[in-house]
Enzyme design. Structure first.
Site, short mmCIF file in Angstrom:
data_model
loop_
_atom_site.label_atom_id
_atom_site.label_comp_id
_atom_site.label_asym_id
_atom_site.label_seq_id
_atom_site.Cartn_x
_atom_site.Cartn_y
_atom_site.Cartn_z
N ARG A 145 0.84 -1.20 0.00
CA ARG A 145 0.00 0.00 0.00
C ARG A 145 0.87 1.25 0.00
NH1 ARG A 145 -2.11 -3.53 3.95
NH2 ARG A 145 -4.23 -4.32 3.51
N LYS A 169 -1.85 -2.59 7.94
CA LYS A 169 -2.98 -2.13 8.72
C LYS A 169 -3.03 -2.86 10.06
CE LYS A 169 -6.11 -0.62 5.04
NZ LYS A 169 -7.44 -0.78 4.42
N HIS A 239 -2.51 2.68 -5.87
CA HIS A 239 -3.39 1.54 -5.61
C HIS A 239 -3.66 0.74 -6.88
CE1 HIS A 239 -5.25 -0.06 -2.03
NE2 HIS A 239 -6.31 -0.42 -2.74
N ARG A 242 -1.09 -1.79 -7.06
CA ARG A 242 -1.40 -2.89 -6.12
C ARG A 242 -2.39 -3.85 -6.78
NH1 ARG A 242 -1.63 -4.32 -0.60
NH2 ARG A 242 -3.69 -4.84 0.23
N HIS A 265 -4.23 -8.90 3.36
CA HIS A 265 -5.67 -8.89 3.60
C HIS A 265 -5.99 -9.74 4.83
CE1 HIS A 265 -6.81 -7.88 -0.85
NE2 HIS A 265 -6.55 -6.80 -0.13
N TYR A 274 -10.35 -10.12 -7.08
CA TYR A 274 -9.46 -10.20 -8.25
C TYR A 274 -9.79 -11.38 -9.15
CZ TYR A 274 -6.80 -6.72 -5.70
OH TYR A 274 -6.43 -5.58 -5.04
#
Length: 293
Positions: A145, A169, A239, A242, A265, A274
């Protein structure tokens, strides 16, 4: 309480600067609405009807449902914070539902344009050229990210084992493998980086022309500049690289769980989006190649 909430998501939740700014903007808009419509100064005192009225007003203003849903998510987090800290006893968001939105597939760049960008376009052999190419190589080669790239430090690199560690995150670290060409790109960049900054306290890998830590707008402008050379996509952001990383891996047969871990994730559901891109690509191949299509 809004300021306490923002401190909470910054220092305890460790959310990105971009996310914190978005939350802050949403809560300011909500507070202004309450002030002008209900003469209410404390957003924590808002009830279900007030929140619903704000949502209705945004719908009437033709704001996209996706944007409204993000603001709803902000309020959900805010009132959940208030509930846990016993500032309120009832959550006014319980009956609030997200608006329906059309599913949009992640935008990505095809393999050939990415090859042209990284293999054919000439980058200068000085600090700026080596840095700019490294930024593109890192984003596309690891799927990290924007916030993870900006926060990446020299100490996070393990060039002996061809890996790097990013802080994702929720303050979670993950190790990402890197290829040999990226390792060489990092080594070449580090040599020129020493000439730009003598500040030994600045250990962030990517720095600006002035030797300071890179910031979101700096990286966004850099990426947009170079992607404009190879794609007409309206979105030309970090992004997108990514998304491109994940889509190319999937198209070449990578395991979905492995892609999930590489992207950081928390659930497989976030990565499964995806697969839709891959299915759409298969449909196009079928339509073009099958005699009965």
């Amino acid at each position: 309480m809004v300021s306490y909430f923002l401190q909470h998501i910054q220092y305890e939740k460790r959310l990105s600067h971009h996310t914190i700014t978005a939350y802050e903007g949403d809560l300011k808009q909500f507070s202004l609405f309450l002030h002008f419509q209900y003469e209410l100064k404390e957003p924590e005192k808002a009830d279900f009807q007030m929140i619903r009225s704000w949502i209705v007003s945004m719908v009437e203003e033709k704001i996209e449902n996706r944007s409204i849903n993000r603001k709803i998510a902000t309020l959900r987090s805010y009132f959940n914070f208030l509930l846990r800290h016993k500032v309120i006893t009832n959550d006014p968001m319980l009956k609030i539902k997200a608006l329906k939105t059309d599913k949009t597939l992640p935008k990505y760049i095809e393999e050939k344009p990415m090859e042209n960008l990284l293999d054919d376009i000439e980058f200068s052999n000085d600090f700026v050229g080596l840095r700019d190419k490294l930024v593109l190589e890192l984003l596309y080669g690891t799927g990290m990210r924007l916030a993870e790239l900006i926060g990446l430090k020299i100490s996070d690199l393990n060039l002996y084992n061809n890996t790097l560690t990013v802080l994702g995150k929720r303050n979670k670290h993950r190790i990402i493998p890197i290829n040999k060409s990226l390792v060489e790109a990092i080594k070449n960049y580090l040599k020129t980086r020493e000439d730009i900054t003598q500040d030994t306290t600045n250990q962030f890998l990517i720095i600006t022309d002035n030797g300071t830590q890179a910031y979101p707008m700096f990286i966004q402008r850099l990426v947009k500049k170079y992607l404009s050379l190879v794609t007409s996509l309206e979105q030309r952001s970090p992004h997108v690289l990514r998304h491109t990383f994940a889509t190319h891996l999937l198209n070449r047969g990578a395991d979905l769980n492995a892609i999930k871990d590489l992207l950081g994730h928390s659930s497989l559901a976030a990565t499964q989006v995806y697969t839709h891109n891959s299915i759409e690509k298969l449909k196009k191949v079928f339509q073009q190649a099958h005699p009965k299509a």
